[in-house]
Design an enzyme around this catalytic site. Structure first.
Site, short mmCIF file in Angstrom:
data_model
loop_
_atom_site.label_atom_id
_atom_site.label_comp_id
_atom_site.label_asym_id
_atom_site.label_seq_id
_atom_site.Cartn_x
_atom_site.Cartn_y
_atom_site.Cartn_z
N HIS A 1 0.85 -1.19 0.00
CA HIS A 1 0.00 0.00 0.00
C HIS A 1 0.88 1.24 0.00
O HIS A 1 1.96 1.22 0.58
CB HIS A 1 -0.92 0.02 1.24
CG HIS A 1 -2.07 0.94 1.09
ND1 HIS A 1 -2.00 2.27 1.42
CD2 HIS A 1 -3.32 0.73 0.60
CE1 HIS A 1 -3.16 2.84 1.15
NE2 HIS A 1 -3.98 1.94 0.65
N GLU B 1 -7.77 -5.44 -0.49
CA GLU B 1 -8.27 -6.23 -1.61
C GLU B 1 -8.23 -7.73 -1.38
O GLU B 1 -8.98 -8.47 -2.01
CB GLU B 1 -7.49 -5.87 -2.89
CG GLU B 1 -7.52 -4.40 -3.26
CD GLU B 1 -8.87 -3.92 -3.74
OE1 GLU B 1 -9.89 -4.29 -3.12
OE2 GLU B 1 -8.90 -3.18 -4.73
#
Ligand code: ACO
Length: 361
Positions: A244, A303
């Site tokens: 991320h 996700e």
């Protein structure tokens, strides 16, 4: 200049805060823990939109239900040309048919749109007729009913509600930034949401969860995980669902969604063993990423468990990004309104590094 604008603060916002070091997400003064699994999507819409519309009703559910019915008329524009496209492209095309504007009615139609259009597109691609919305249901329950043709169980509707709340807003991510830039030109909420959808569909942003399922299916068994992952990394691939830009620790949304998957699998016999298998793949991926990138903390992002949750809710992986848009749209609209009400035109500068004219003019 900061590559990818990393670390650059581009807006003041009251909407959400992503603390990448602590692994904490705050949405309008409430931590994700307080909202996920507790608040409904309509309640979080209200939280996000409060103060940005003059005429916000105390209860958003009936107004959003009416908006679902309203946008359903656009489903008739689904033609064979659109059905050959990916679901997110078809949803974007139908959304582009909605009139632009900045008021609450436009905002409600835009929030209803991804739920209604995703169900219609998925059904049409499977050769099935679209299902008319039921404005009396919650947004999450109707979103699933329009997809399947029958009401979801309480556990399924709750799981989707948890998902929609969890992804409703997340600081100045790529799609929200795109939406704010467009809103800053006063183009209107529909234009801003279309920009958000377009940015979201990329595999480095909201397009990642479909490939997570491909990865899990390809790995097949826990004992294959290490070899599969090492081979992928050796070929320069990225592991979808990991890493991320802001989080240097675990994305708190991953745990909120993992808990939702656990509640759902305990309440039914959906996919027994799938969660344990995914956890084994996750553990292998984290160990290998740590070995290979010791200086770059790479952890699980939203996700990975999004993929498990939407798979358990029987969404086809090709439509996962559309369900993400169904949740994030409330955040895009809140940011667009915040930009419109208090912000200026966003117009940064570039640093020219190209050739100079041979002769000065
Ligand atoms: N798998 C393998 N390696 C990775 C991954 C990954 N998922 N993510 C980052 N890295 C590596 C990069 O290869 C790079 O290594 P290098 O320095 O040796 O070249 C290093 O970590 C730093 O990567 P950056 O590209 O600088 O990280 P950035 O902040 O730009 O990227 C991103 C963040 C795009 C999310 C990235 O981690 C990624 O591609 N992840 C996979 C896709 C994904 O899951 N996207 C969803 C993100 S969540 C969301 O948007 C809703």
């Amino acid at each position: 200049m900061s590559d990818g604008l990393e670390g650059v603060v581009a807006a003041d916002t009251v909407l959400s805060d992503v603390d990448g070091q602590a692994g904490r997400l705050i949405i309008r003064g409430q931590s994700l823990d307080e909202l996920a699994g507790r608040a409904t999507y309509e309640e979080v819409m209200r939280l996000l939109w409060d103060g940005f519309f003059d005429d916000l009703p105390a209860e958003l559910a009936p107004a959003l239900g009416a908006a679902r019915l309203d946008v359903f008329a656009e489903v008739s524009a689904l033609d064979t040309g659109l059905l050959d496209r990916t679901p997110i492209e078809a949803v974007r095309a139908l959304t582009a048919r909605l009139a632009d504007g900045d008021d609450l009615a436009v905002a409600l139609r835009l929030t209803a749109a991804p739920a209604v259009f995703t169900a219609a597109v998925v059904r049409a691609q499977a050769g099935e007729a679209p299902i008319r919305p039921d404005p009396g249901l919650s947004h999450a329950a109707d979103t699933m009913r329009m997809l399947r043709g029958k009401a979801p169980s309480r556990a399924e509707a709750d799981a989707l509600d948890t998902y929609l709340v969890t992804v409703s807003d997340h600081g100045l991510n790529a799609s929200t930034f795109a939406a704010r830039v467009i809103a800053s030109t006063r183009a209107g909420l529909t234009s801003a949401v279309l920009g958000g959808i377009s940015a979201l569909k990329g595999p480095l942003h909201g397009g990642a969860p479909g490939p997570v399922i491909e990865m899990l299916d390809d790995i097949g068994r826990p004992e294959n995980a290490r070899a599969w992952i090492e081979n992928a990394l050796e070929h320069g691939e990225r592991l979808m669902g990991f890493g991320h830009r802001v989080y240097r620790v675990r994305d708190p949304r991953a745990d909120a969604l993992k808990a939702a998957v656990r509640r759902l699998t305990e309440a039914s016999d959906i996919m027994p063993g799938r969660l344990a298998f995914a956890e084994a793949v996750e553990a292998a991926a984290l160990a290998i990423l740590k070995e290979r990138k010791p200086n770059r903390p790479l952890d699980t992002n939203v996700e990975f468990y999004t993929a498990l949750l939407l798979e358990a809710l029987a969404y086809p992986p090709s439509a996962f990004t559309c369900v993400f848009a169904t949740g994030r749209v409330a955040g895009w609209i809140a940011h667009a309104r915040e930009q419109l009400v208090g912000g200026r035109l966003i117009r940064p500068q570039s640093h020219y590094i190209g050739p100079l004219p041979l002769r000065a003019a």
